[in-house]
Design an enzyme around this catalytic site. Structure first.
Site, PDB file in Angstrom:
ATOM      1  N   TYR A   1       0.613  -1.135  -0.203  1.00  0.00           N
ATOM      2  CA  TYR A   1       0.105  -0.025   0.631  1.00  0.00           C
ATOM      3  C   TYR A   1       0.778   1.398   0.118  1.00  0.00           C
ATOM      4  CZ  TYR A   1       0.586   0.795   4.926  1.00  0.00           C
ATOM      5  OH  TYR A   1       1.104   1.227   5.888  1.00  0.00           O
TER       6      TYR A   1
ATOM      7  N   ARG B   1      -6.763 -20.862  -2.642  1.00  0.00           N
ATOM      8  CA  ARG B   1      -5.286 -20.598  -2.007  1.00  0.00           C
ATOM      9  C   ARG B   1      -3.597 -22.174  -1.757  1.00  0.00           C
ATOM     10  NH1 ARG B   1      -3.643 -22.441   3.631  1.00  0.00           N
ATOM     11  NH2 ARG B   1      -2.505 -20.460   4.530  1.00  0.00           N
TER      12      ARG B   1
ATOM     13  N   LYS C   1       6.434  -2.408   1.644  1.00  0.00           N
ATOM     14  CA  LYS C   1       5.252  -1.529   2.451  1.00  0.00           C
ATOM     15  C   LYS C   1       3.589  -2.608   2.593  1.00  0.00           C
ATOM     16  CE  LYS C   1       2.749   3.126   3.226  1.00  0.00           C
ATOM     17  NZ  LYS C   1       2.996   3.046   4.444  1.00  0.00           N
TER      18      LYS C   1
ATOM     19  N   GLU D   1      11.656   1.682  14.795  1.00  0.00           N
ATOM     20  CA  GLU D   1      10.730   3.164  14.283  1.00  0.00           C
ATOM     21  C   GLU D   1       9.258   3.248  15.170  1.00  0.00           C
ATOM     22  OE1 GLU D   1       9.943   2.807   9.583  1.00  0.00           O
ATOM     23  OE2 GLU D   1       9.690   0.218  10.799  1.00  0.00           O
TER      24      GLU D   1
HETATM   25  N1  PMP Z   1       7.667   3.664   9.282  1.00  0.00           N
HETATM   26  C1  PMP Z   1       6.431   2.528   9.127  1.00  0.00           C
HETATM   27  C2  PMP Z   1       6.454   1.206   9.792  1.00  0.00           C
HETATM   28  C3  PMP Z   1       5.302   3.241   8.410  1.00  0.00           C
HETATM   29  O1  PMP Z   1       3.783   2.938   8.932  1.00  0.00           O
HETATM   30  C4  PMP Z   1       5.087   4.777   8.081  1.00  0.00           C
HETATM   31  C5  PMP Z   1       4.193   5.577   7.468  1.00  0.00           C
HETATM   32  N2  PMP Z   1       3.222   4.593   6.653  1.00  0.00           N
HETATM   33  C6  PMP Z   1       6.589   5.337   8.110  1.00  0.00           C
HETATM   34  C7  PMP Z   1       7.785   4.511   8.479  1.00  0.00           C
HETATM   35  C8  PMP Z   1       6.550   6.727   7.509  1.00  0.00           C
HETATM   36  O2  PMP Z   1       6.582   6.531   6.267  1.00  0.00           O
HETATM   37  P1  PMP Z   1       6.062   7.437   4.754  1.00  0.00           P
HETATM   38  O3  PMP Z   1       6.941   9.254   5.695  1.00  0.00           O
HETATM   39  O4  PMP Z   1       6.653   7.885   4.227  1.00  0.00           O
HETATM   40  O5  PMP Z   1       5.107   8.094   5.637  1.00  0.00           O
END
Ligand code: PMP
Length: 284
Positions: free
Chosen positions: A33, A100, A147, A179
């Protein structure tokens, strides 16, 4: 809500948009996404999100259903159809529907969904007060650079942080912050150096992170891309998170302890202002 959403080439009222129970996004979280902020009806930092989308798709060998030009057109059209002035566009691509099986199907047609959400991204009241975070062990998988929609652990971590009375989680692995649950973590040392973890498979390569590093360097703020510990964060002058929809959000408490003066610091505020100013001017 009666939004118009995009599903595989069709524009539909949200209640009519349906996908198969065999969709691998549903069965395997086999989907990626992107989230792009919308301000003044324009797309913020779009080029970065479009590039990361292609990277995530490539890592999972999913073919993008639309060309880059068509994808931008769909982004613009969904904003127009829903009259979004401020908020976000959520885009998801899954591998598509198939019986599946752990092996990727040879011939699945990817499912592409876009939807909008209205949200006050510019005048977010939390930017003035800052947020609190709790440190939580990072138990996610090892390819956080992709992502994917596999977001259950970040969701659990956020719930645990909230149970502890914090607004969000900062995840910790091998003694270092990776993070936030859905944002990049940064600190500013007492010497005024912006410290943010270097890129690897341990974190998502934040688009806002990349912009903030550029903006900080242009403003004469020294940047170190390296991992930092929770103790270093507690001893920092400032801390903040970045993401597409929070821009720069000050963090004023970690595990109940105050960072710096306990209010959003000058560098966090400056970076938020510079981000908004430059990225809105460049929005498309
Ligand atoms: N780390 C994670 C785990 C995230 O889910 C996101 C936002 N989706 C970010 C960092 C920040 O990424 P961005 O600045 O591209 O939104």
């Amino acid at each position: 809500m009666n939004r118009t959403v995009y599903l595989n080439g069709s524009w539909l009222p949200e209640a009519d948009a349906k996908i198969s129970i065999f969709d691998r996004g549903f069965l395997f979280a086999d989907a990626i996404y992107e989230v792009t902020a919308v301000v003044g009806g324009k797309l913020v930092d779009y080029a970065g999100h479009a590039a990361r989308l292609q990277r995530s798709l490539k890592e999972l060998a999913i073919t993008c259903p639309l060309s880059p030009e068509a994808l931008l057109d769909v982004h613009r059209e969904i904003v127009a159809r829903n009259e979004v002035t401020e908020g976000l566009i959520y885009l998801q691509v899954s591998r598509g529907a198939a019986d599946r099986d752990f092996a990727y199907p040879a011939h699945a047609t990817p499912t592409l969904v876009l939807l909008t959400q209205t949200k006050a991204v510019l005048d977010n009241p939390r930017a003035k007060t800052g947020i609190s975070v709790a440190t939580i062990p990072d138990l996610r998988w090892g390819r956080r650079d992709i992502k994917t929609v596999q977001l259950l652990f970040p969701s659990m971590a956020k719930m645990e942080a909230m149970r502890q009375g914090a607004d969000d989680a900062w995840l910790v692995e091998d003694g270092f912050i990776t993070e936030g649950s859905s944002a990049t973590a940064h600190i500013v040392t007492k010497d005024g150096v912006l410290v943010t973890r270097g890129l690897s498979n341990a974190i998502l390569h934040g688009i806002t992170r990349a912009s903030i590093i550029d903006i900080a360097r242009s403003a004469g703020i020294a940047v170190e891309e390296r991992a930092f510990t929770p103790d270093e964060a507690l001893a920092a002058a400032e801390a903040f998170i970045t993401s597409a929809t929070s821009f720069v959000m000050p963090v004023v408490r970690i595990d109940g302890k105050t960072i710096g003066t306990g209010v959003p610091g000058p560098i966090s505020k400056q970076l938020r202002e510079l981000y908004v100013e430059s990225r809105l001017a460049a929005a498309i």
